[in-house]
Design an enzyme around this catalytic site. Structure first.
Site, short mmCIF file in Angstrom:
data_model
loop_
_atom_site.label_atom_id
_atom_site.label_comp_id
_atom_site.label_asym_id
_atom_site.label_seq_id
_atom_site.Cartn_x
_atom_site.Cartn_y
_atom_site.Cartn_z
N ARG A 72 0.84 -1.19 0.00
CA ARG A 72 0.00 0.00 0.00
C ARG A 72 0.87 1.23 0.00
NH1 ARG A 72 -4.98 0.43 4.11
NH2 ARG A 72 -3.54 -0.38 5.65
N THR A 125 -1.23 7.47 -0.67
CA THR A 125 -2.47 7.40 -1.45
C THR A 125 -3.33 6.21 -1.05
OG1 THR A 125 -1.44 5.97 -3.09
CG2 THR A 125 -1.24 8.34 -3.45
N ASP A 170 -3.48 -4.90 12.56
CA ASP A 170 -2.77 -5.25 11.32
C ASP A 170 -2.61 -6.77 11.26
OD1 ASP A 170 -0.47 -5.92 9.58
OD2 ASP A 170 -0.41 -3.74 9.31
N ASP A 227 1.00 -8.14 10.83
CA ASP A 227 1.80 -8.01 12.06
C ASP A 227 1.36 -9.01 13.10
OD1 ASP A 227 3.47 -6.03 11.18
OD2 ASP A 227 2.29 -4.38 12.01
N1 URA Z 1 -4.99 -4.35 6.81
C1 URA Z 1 -4.94 -4.85 8.06
O1 URA Z 1 -4.11 -5.71 8.34
N2 URA Z 1 -5.79 -4.38 8.99
C2 URA Z 1 -6.72 -3.45 8.72
O2 URA Z 1 -7.50 -3.09 9.62
C3 URA Z 1 -6.76 -2.93 7.42
C4 URA Z 1 -5.89 -3.39 6.48
#
Ligand code: URA
Length: 209
Positions: free
Chosen positions: A104, A108, A200, A203
């Protein structure tokens, strides 16, 4: 929302609740994700085509249905999508696996591709795209657009959590691709994270935070 199926099986919902808890360890998170993805595979493959083969039971010969697992390709959107792969392969061990690498752009939030590898013979295969979080929808849209260029026989998209914004974006771009999710959460925050969400996913799977 048409084309979107929320997998409301109590076992999936129970495990999702456990996954969302912030103090869960990475090993427990991975384990739950593997269990949920196995259960989701069961739902997502519900109408998978079968063919009759001749077998012999201890008593007599019969025609009995089998799937052609090799016709299925799980398409992992790296890196978090890999968290859904093991459970899917537990139930469709003969499936092939493709990978799409996207990151990502932090400014943007748009998806940029850095890796793409699919098995040969995609026009004969049913693709099941895996990404736990359908957030802005940008990576999902980009991955499926790229996948469509390989002309698979069918495409389905599987996620654990979806934001309404991401679902709208995805369905507008790919109205022909059904989405399977365990839950539709409330909204995105300013950083593109799903609320209430689970944080995330990458993570949490890999313990990188
Ligand atoms: N990607 C993730 O890992 N968590 C989110 O909340 C949004 C995108």
């Amino acid at each position: 929302m048409p084309g979107v199926q929320v997998l409301s099986h109590p076992l999936i919902q129970h495990k999702l609740t456990l996954l969302r808890e912030k103090d869960r360890s990475s090993s427990s998170f991975r384990r739950l994700l593997q269990e949920i993805s196995l259960l989701m595979a069961y739902e997502v493959t519900r109408d998978m085509p079968t063919q009759l083969v001749e077998i012999e039971t201890p008593l007599e010969r019969m025609q009995s249905p089998v799937i052609d697992g090799k016709k299925t390709v799980f398409v992992v959107i790296m890196r978090a999508g890999a968290g859904l792969l093991d459970g899917m392969l537990d139930v469709v061990p003969g499936a092939r696996v493709g990978h799409v690498g996207l990151y990502r752009n932090p400014d943007t939030l748009e998806a940029v591709e850095y890796y793409f590898k699919m098995p040969a013979g995609m026009p004969e295969r049913d693709a099941i795209v895996l990404d736990p979080m359908l957030a802005t929808g940008h990576s999902a849209v980009a991955a499926v657009t790229r996948l469509k260029a390989t002309n698979p026989r069918s495409i389905r998209f599987v996620c654990l959590l979806a934001a309404p914004e991401g679902l709208r974006t995805f369905r507008e771009a790919h109205p022909d691709v059904p989405v399977y999710t365990a839950a539709i959460d409330r909204q995105l925050n300013d950083h593109g994270y799903i609320l209430p969400g689970l944080g995330d996913a990458g993570d949490r799977i890999y313990g990188t935070k």
